[in-house]
Design an enzyme around this catalytic site. Structure first.
Site, mmCIF file in Angstrom:
data_model
loop_
_atom_site.group_PDB
_atom_site.id
_atom_site.type_symbol
_atom_site.label_atom_id
_atom_site.label_comp_id
_atom_site.label_asym_id
_atom_site.label_seq_id
_atom_site.Cartn_x
_atom_site.Cartn_y
_atom_site.Cartn_z
ATOM 1 N N CYS A 1 0.893 -1.170 -0.058
ATOM 2 C CA CYS A 1 -0.008 -0.145 -0.054
ATOM 3 C C CYS A 1 0.822 1.221 -0.083
ATOM 4 O O CYS A 1 0.543 2.391 -0.657
ATOM 5 C CB CYS A 1 -1.071 -0.015 1.156
ATOM 6 N N THR A 2 1.962 1.174 0.618
ATOM 7 C CA THR A 2 2.799 2.416 0.693
ATOM 8 C C THR A 2 3.406 2.811 -0.601
ATOM 9 O O THR A 2 3.480 3.998 -0.931
ATOM 10 C CB THR A 2 3.991 2.139 1.715
#
Length: 211
Positions: A45-46
């Site tokens: 997600c980062t």
């Protein structure tokens, strides 16, 4: 509720990292790239949040507003954004929706029980200025999205709308487009005076950049 292509997407009110929004009002006369991620402070997600931020100019050039969502709080989002900016060498400015009660995730069918009961899968919704769903994609939690394909798909949708054409496999701007079978040859010659190639009666291609 099943959200189908061509449907008006559900409106909602929510808190985000840039303040409260009403979704349809926030979209305005723009296109929207609405995407979900499983959780803050997670590795895939980062990278996705960072990539979206890095592509801010590319989205803006297409009149597209990105907006993310996870089932975390605004406070968690804001803390995580600092990590995204630091690790991905970017500055994240687009809003991230907080959905700790799963209301929006369920409304948009982002919760897939086979993956998780509480975390959203990696959903993509491309929404046009009429608030209609034009494209949707779903990725598993362990696989990051292909942002080249997201931009390519947006280009194809916008080109098709503007030029009245269909776009073939692997199409990119500058490639030949397809004249829909519903357009007669006579009408095609008027619409595309630069000419077209008839490979089959149902398959006619044209360089729209020459129009």
């Amino acid at each position: 509720m099943t959200l189908l292509l061509g449907d008006i997407v559900p409106d909602f009110k929510a808190d985000t990292t840039t303040g409260p929004i009403s979704f349809h009002d926030w979209i305005g006369n723009n296109w929207a790239f609405f995407f979900s991620h499983p959780a803050d402070f997670t590795p895939v997600c980062t990278t996705e949040m960072g990539r979206t931020a890095q592509l801010a100019d590319q989205f803006a050039a297409r009149g597209v507003k990105p907006i993310g969502l996870s089932t975390d709080s605004v406070e968690e989002h804001l803390k995580w954004i600092e990590d995204v900016n630091d690790t991905q060498n970017t500055t994240l400015r687009f809003p991230i929706v907080a959905d700790p009660d799963f209301e929006i995730a369920k409304l948009y069918e982002m919760i897939h029980p086979g993956e998780s009961q509480t975390a959203a899968v990696r959903s993509v919704f491309i929404i046009d200025p009429d608030k209609k769903l034009r494209l949707s994609m779903t990725y598993p939690m362990s696989v990051g999205r292909n942002f080249d394909e997201i931009l390519r798909a947006i280009d194809a949708l916008q080109t098709g709308d503007a030029k009245g054409v269909a776009l073939p496999a692997d199409w990119r701007p500058g490639d030949r487009a397809i004249i829909p079978p519903s357009v007669s040859n006579a009408d095609a010659l008027v619409k595309f005076p630069q000419g077209f190639e008839e490979i089959r009666p149902y398959l006619r291609t044209v360089y729209i950049d020459e129009a």
